[in-house]
Design a protein around this motif. Sequence first.
Motif, PDB file in Angstrom:
ATOM      1  N   GLY A  13     -40.782  13.290  19.743  1.00 29.43           N
ATOM      2  CA  GLY A  13     -40.904  12.398  18.588  1.00 29.43           C
ATOM      3  C   GLY A  13     -42.274  11.778  18.412  1.00 29.43           C
ATOM      4  O   GLY A  13     -43.302  12.399  18.724  1.00 29.43           O
ATOM      5  N   PRO A  14     -42.302  10.539  17.892  1.00 30.00           N
ATOM      6  CA  PRO A  14     -43.582   9.895  17.585  1.00 30.00           C
ATOM      7  C   PRO A  14     -44.430   9.627  18.826  1.00 30.00           C
ATOM      8  O   PRO A  14     -45.605   9.278  18.710  1.00 30.00           O
ATOM      9  N   ALA A  15     -43.842   9.822  20.019  1.00 29.60           N
ATOM     10  CA  ALA A  15     -44.634   9.622  21.229  1.00 29.60           C
ATOM     11  C   ALA A  15     -45.768  10.633  21.312  1.00 29.60           C
ATOM     12  O   ALA A  15     -46.826  10.334  21.857  1.00 29.60           O
ATOM     13  N   ARG A  16     -45.555  11.843  20.811  1.00 27.99           N
ATOM     14  CA  ARG A  16     -46.626  12.834  20.889  1.00 27.99           C
ATOM     15  C   ARG A  16     -46.512  13.901  19.817  1.00 27.99           C
ATOM     16  O   ARG A  16     -46.877  15.036  20.050  1.00 27.99           O
ATOM     17  N   CYS A  17     -45.941  13.586  18.680  1.00 30.45           N
ATOM     18  CA  CYS A  17     -45.822  14.656  17.697  1.00 30.45           C
ATOM     19  C   CYS A  17     -46.066  14.098  16.303  1.00 30.45           C
ATOM     20  O   CYS A  17     -45.408  13.154  15.884  1.00 30.45           O
ATOM     21  N   GLU A  18     -47.011  14.709  15.618  1.00 30.09           N
ATOM     22  CA  GLU A  18     -47.369  14.232  14.277  1.00 30.09           C
ATOM     23  C   GLU A  18     -46.297  14.584  13.251  1.00 30.09           C
ATOM     24  O   GLU A  18     -46.337  14.099  12.131  1.00 30.09           O
ATOM     25  N   TRP A  19     -45.343  15.407  13.624  1.00 32.03           N
ATOM     26  CA  TRP A  19     -44.309  15.819  12.678  1.00 32.03           C
ATOM     27  C   TRP A  19     -43.080  14.911  12.713  1.00 32.03           C
ATOM     28  O   TRP A  19     -42.154  15.100  11.920  1.00 32.03           O
ATOM     29  N   ALA A  20     -43.038  13.989  13.657  1.00 34.16           N
ATOM     30  CA  ALA A  20     -41.853  13.139  13.788  1.00 34.16           C
ATOM     31  C   ALA A  20     -41.653  12.338  12.505  1.00 34.16           C
ATOM     32  O   ALA A  20     -42.508  11.542  12.130  1.00 34.16           O
ATOM     33  N   CYS A  21     -40.531  12.545  11.844  1.00 34.84           N
ATOM     34  CA  CYS A  21     -40.279  11.869  10.565  1.00 34.84           C
ATOM     35  C   CYS A  21     -39.548  10.542  10.763  1.00 34.84           C
ATOM     36  O   CYS A  21     -39.307   9.818   9.805  1.00 34.84           O
ATOM     37  N   TYR A  22     -39.153  10.255  11.970  1.00 35.28           N
ATOM     38  CA  TYR A  22     -38.617   8.930  12.286  1.00 35.28           C
ATOM     39  C   TYR A  22     -38.749   8.723  13.788  1.00 35.28           C
ATOM     40  O   TYR A  22     -39.148   9.643  14.515  1.00 35.28           O
ATOM     41  N   ASP A  23     -38.406   7.535  14.255  1.00 37.25           N
ATOM     42  CA  ASP A  23     -38.571   7.207  15.671  1.00 37.25           C
ATOM     43  C   ASP A  23     -37.364   7.724  16.455  1.00 37.25           C
ATOM     44  O   ASP A  23     -36.378   7.022  16.661  1.00 37.25           O
ATOM     45  N   THR A  24     -37.454   8.982  16.869  1.00 34.48           N
ATOM     46  CA  THR A  24     -36.320   9.613  17.544  1.00 34.48           C
ATOM     47  C   THR A  24     -35.984   8.924  18.867  1.00 34.48           C
ATOM     48  O   THR A  24     -34.813   8.763  19.215  1.00 34.48           O
ATOM     49  N   LEU A  25     -37.033   8.520  19.595  1.00 35.11           N
ATOM     50  CA  LEU A  25     -36.775   7.869  20.887  1.00 35.11           C
ATOM     51  C   LEU A  25     -36.144   6.502  20.675  1.00 35.11           C
ATOM     52  O   LEU A  25     -35.208   6.123  21.385  1.00 35.11           O
ATOM     53  N   GLY A  26     -36.657   5.801  19.678  1.00 34.87           N
ATOM     54  CA  GLY A  26     -36.122   4.477  19.384  1.00 34.87           C
ATOM     55  C   GLY A  26     -34.665   4.541  18.966  1.00 34.87           C
ATOM     56  O   GLY A  26     -33.838   3.739  19.417  1.00 34.87           O
ATOM     57  N   LEU A  27     -34.327   5.513  18.116  1.00 37.80           N
ATOM     58  CA  LEU A  27     -32.945   5.627  17.667  1.00 37.80           C
ATOM     59  C   LEU A  27     -32.035   6.035  18.832  1.00 37.80           C
ATOM     60  O   LEU A  27     -30.960   5.463  19.022  1.00 37.80           O
ATOM     61  N   ALA A  28     -32.484   7.013  19.617  1.00 36.54           N
ATOM     62  CA  ALA A  28     -31.653   7.458  20.743  1.00 36.54           C
ATOM     63  C   ALA A  28     -31.408   6.287  21.706  1.00 36.54           C
ATOM     64  O   ALA A  28     -30.286   6.085  22.186  1.00 36.54           O
ATOM     65  N   HIS A  29     -32.463   5.527  21.966  1.00 39.60           N
ATOM     66  CA  HIS A  29     -32.305   4.411  22.890  1.00 39.60           C
ATOM     67  C   HIS A  29     -31.381   3.349  22.305  1.00 39.60           C
ATOM     68  O   HIS A  29     -30.490   2.833  22.996  1.00 39.60           O
ATOM     69  N   ASP A  30     -31.564   3.053  21.030  1.00 35.55           N
ATOM     70  CA  ASP A  30     -30.746   2.026  20.385  1.00 35.55           C
ATOM     71  C   ASP A  30     -29.267   2.427  20.385  1.00 35.55           C
ATOM     72  O   ASP A  30     -28.382   1.620  20.731  1.00 35.55           O
ATOM     73  N   LEU A  31     -28.987   3.676  20.031  1.00 35.65           N
ATOM     74  CA  LEU A  31     -27.585   4.140  20.036  1.00 35.65           C
ATOM     75  C   LEU A  31     -27.000   4.058  21.452  1.00 35.65           C
ATOM     76  O   LEU A  31     -25.853   3.655  21.651  1.00 35.65           O
ATOM     77  N   THR A  32     -27.810   4.450  22.431  1.00 37.09           N
ATOM     78  CA  THR A  32     -27.339   4.444  23.810  1.00 37.09           C
ATOM     79  C   THR A  32     -26.972   3.029  24.258  1.00 37.09           C
ATOM     80  O   THR A  32     -25.933   2.816  24.890  1.00 37.09           O
ATOM     81  N   ILE A  33     -27.833   2.086  23.926  1.00 33.04           N
ATOM     82  CA  ILE A  33     -27.586   0.705  24.346  1.00 33.04           C
ATOM     83  C   ILE A  33     -26.421   0.101  23.554  1.00 33.04           C
ATOM     84  O   ILE A  33     -25.539  -0.548  24.115  1.00 33.04           O
ATOM     85  N   THR A  34     -26.403   0.348  22.246  1.00 37.08           N
ATOM     86  CA  THR A  34     -25.329  -0.204  21.413  1.00 37.08           C
ATOM     87  C   THR A  34     -23.961   0.291  21.869  1.00 37.08           C
ATOM     88  O   THR A  34     -22.991  -0.471  21.887  1.00 37.08           O
ATOM     89  N   PHE A  35     -23.910   1.561  22.222  1.00 36.62           N
ATOM     90  CA  PHE A  35     -22.608   2.173  22.537  1.00 36.62           C
ATOM     91  C   PHE A  35     -22.425   2.399  24.041  1.00 36.62           C
ATOM     92  O   PHE A  35     -21.876   3.422  24.459  1.00 36.62           O
TER      93      PHE A  35
END
Lengths: 360, 82, 393
Positions: free
Chosen positions: C166-188
Amino acid sequence: MTEATQRVTDIGPPHHEKMMPPVIQKNYGKWVSHEILKPGVMVHEAESGDKLYTVRAGSPRLVSIWKLRKFADLADKYCGGHLRFTSRHNAEFLLTDPAGIDPLIADLKAIGHPVGGIGAAITSIVHTQGWVHCHSAATDASGIVKAVMDAIDPYFTGTKKIPGKLRIALACCLNMCGAVHCSDIAILGIHRRPPRTDVGAVGKLCEIPNVVASCPTAAIRPAQKDGASTVEVIEEQCMYCANCYTVCPAMPLNDPVNDGVSIWVGGKVSNARSEPTFSKLAVPYIPNNPPRWPEVVDCVVKLVELWAANARPYERMGEWINRITWPKFFRMAELPFSKEHIDDFKHAGLTFKRSAQLVH
Amino acid sequence: MADKVSVDEVAEAMYKQVASAQGVKKLKPGDLNKMMAEIYGDRVDRDTCKLAIRKLIESSRCVYTYFGGSYIELPHRESAEN
Amino acid sequence: MAELPKTPLLDELEKGPWPSFVTEIKEAAKHKASSRDLLGLLERSYRERLGHWKHGGIVGVLGYGGGVIGRYTDLPQDFPAISHFHTMRINQPPGWFYTSKALRQICDIWEEHGSGLTNMHGSTGDIILLGTTTPELEPTFQALCAVGFDLGGSGSDMRTPSSCVGPARCEWACYDTLGLAHDLTITFQDELHRPMFPYKFKFKCSGCPNDCVAAVARADMSIIGTWRDDIKVDHAKVKEYADKGLDIERTVIRNCPGKCMEWDGATLAIDNSACRKCMHCINVMPKALRPGDDRGATILIGSKAPIVEGALLSSVLIPFWKPEPPYEDLKDLVRTIWDLWAEEGKNRERVGEFIQRVGLGNFLSAIGLDPEAEMVAHPRENPYIFYAVGDKE
């Protein structure tokens, strides 16, 4: 709410920010472009002008902590103490100083890890546990992967060039713990005999309705044996999926003589050019031949070489086959086409050829 | 509207269901939720059921098991164990 | 330390250029009796062409129903050190980033409590700690928690979400994939650790349609980055690619699925209204082309491997979604789907199979989404249309 306990639970994974090198923290979401500098090495450039060099090293997925510590040492030596892994089991070292690239590659080589797998290359094989740790494996995973990667290593390291990406995956049974079903080449362990039902044990170990319901073709029926509840299998209806074994250990399918490997081709997950698609059956069965499965290796190498010699730039295996048509693929690959290649599960009719557009 | 049932009461009711089903039918958390809804109607909600299950598990009166899917059972020695 | 078992078959797999898993097991076997027995057992499997594992169904850590996979060898007399040899799944940091310190902490814990063998990583994305005994499960878990790691999913729970780099090292990331994955993981966390569904449920977050985590094939909910506005073009850089020998007509134009590009030898023209966001042209010319600025994601639902009712790819549920923390709109949608599926889904029925059974149209009605043309490859061909009884005019 429930009472608090002393134990720590439900903390979730560490936040990625704590794990990322400063150059990534600074340029998060601000990368502009990248370039592949040589096999296994690329550079990303940020809006700030910062550059991040990635060195990708192949890995067998099954790694000991003693190897991981060596990776950690290299991360300290070259990357300020940071590294990552890819979705296909490769280790990636992230450098800000390009002077470290070649010494790092040499150090990786010295501990047995090749660098490559970026761009038009074959990268590491996604795979499952096999005989190393799985109860339902119809074949080993790591052994076949090792033998295949030995043979196609030049496509990983870039000493042999190919038209585009080619993704190989292996699952040791139909459970498919991995995206095997959407790979350019998929190696899939299969059973070929119905479960050997331990008639006496089924009723004790398992719930009959669950076992009956587990069968996708309704081949399992409740039965009575010596006054006890058990199940019987209508063997002609069994397609050896082993789903019953997953819910009931008294129905094993493992069979040293009849288990083996099938080969599937032409799947992809990326949306680039053509839409994501499943892999299709190329070879229904190759017997297990440990330790190095030479027939499987030969088949994969042949498929890779055939594709490499005939595909246009960027054309994936399935895109190439769709262009030349499947019958021609079977002829070119010198693979026999058999009854097993014709689907007979749900929606099978949609896979029949419904036109006269044929290549003669 | 009738009073909500307590977590403790739901946990007890669930425990009875699990105990009487033991060896006959494996119950999933969803099965228990449905059973509680049948017994208590709208006096019970999903969150109460969740907490009741958590109570049963954390007190070790019940355990999660896995046989192709996840179930809730009374603790017992597993058949695969050596 | 006892000698390593003789392994003539496995030794064959130490030959050749690719790094060998056998060498890894042998290294661990120098230190650990369990890994020594694993080596012996595997050699036996190679000789007999048969696996020697039994699947456990009960072991775990107190309070969790996921994260531990019970394993016992069926040859405990011959290989007593792997009589119990359970897998622990550890929730990876999003994007699989590690500090060397964190990696060493995991190694130290696993040296003390387990076989010393790992998978980096398992298919769903977790760190796999391969092999320990029942009494070691809880101490391993607590040691991991003390350094900030937790177990991942298994069984009928939300499985460990994963994301691309994702946005950590890719200019093509269209959203914060790591942020969303982490948020879903913590929420659920509850759904991750305490199985409460008819079967497993996986999230995968890919930053662009190249889909590097195979979300479309491997996730019950596939969140794949995309954009709505124009591809950003640096015409000088396009020219540079052409000057360096790239055959733009043959390599780029002819491969465009929307046939929305033209190249006259000097200028690249894109009809963005016909662009399907496939990524091909951007993949070929990363220095010249980039996804647009109006970025978001397409949400797809239902992919899975064959077991039970056949393999499925995910299909479009939300054609375009603007991911914005704390992602409440997505979480509401997910909870609605989970509630319906928990209520109506059959035992061991994945959400994709559930949708196949009840019909996408009925599923949409039940979760309160309007049908959209983007959800189907084409409209129905068969005329057997179910009109709800009572529908008037």
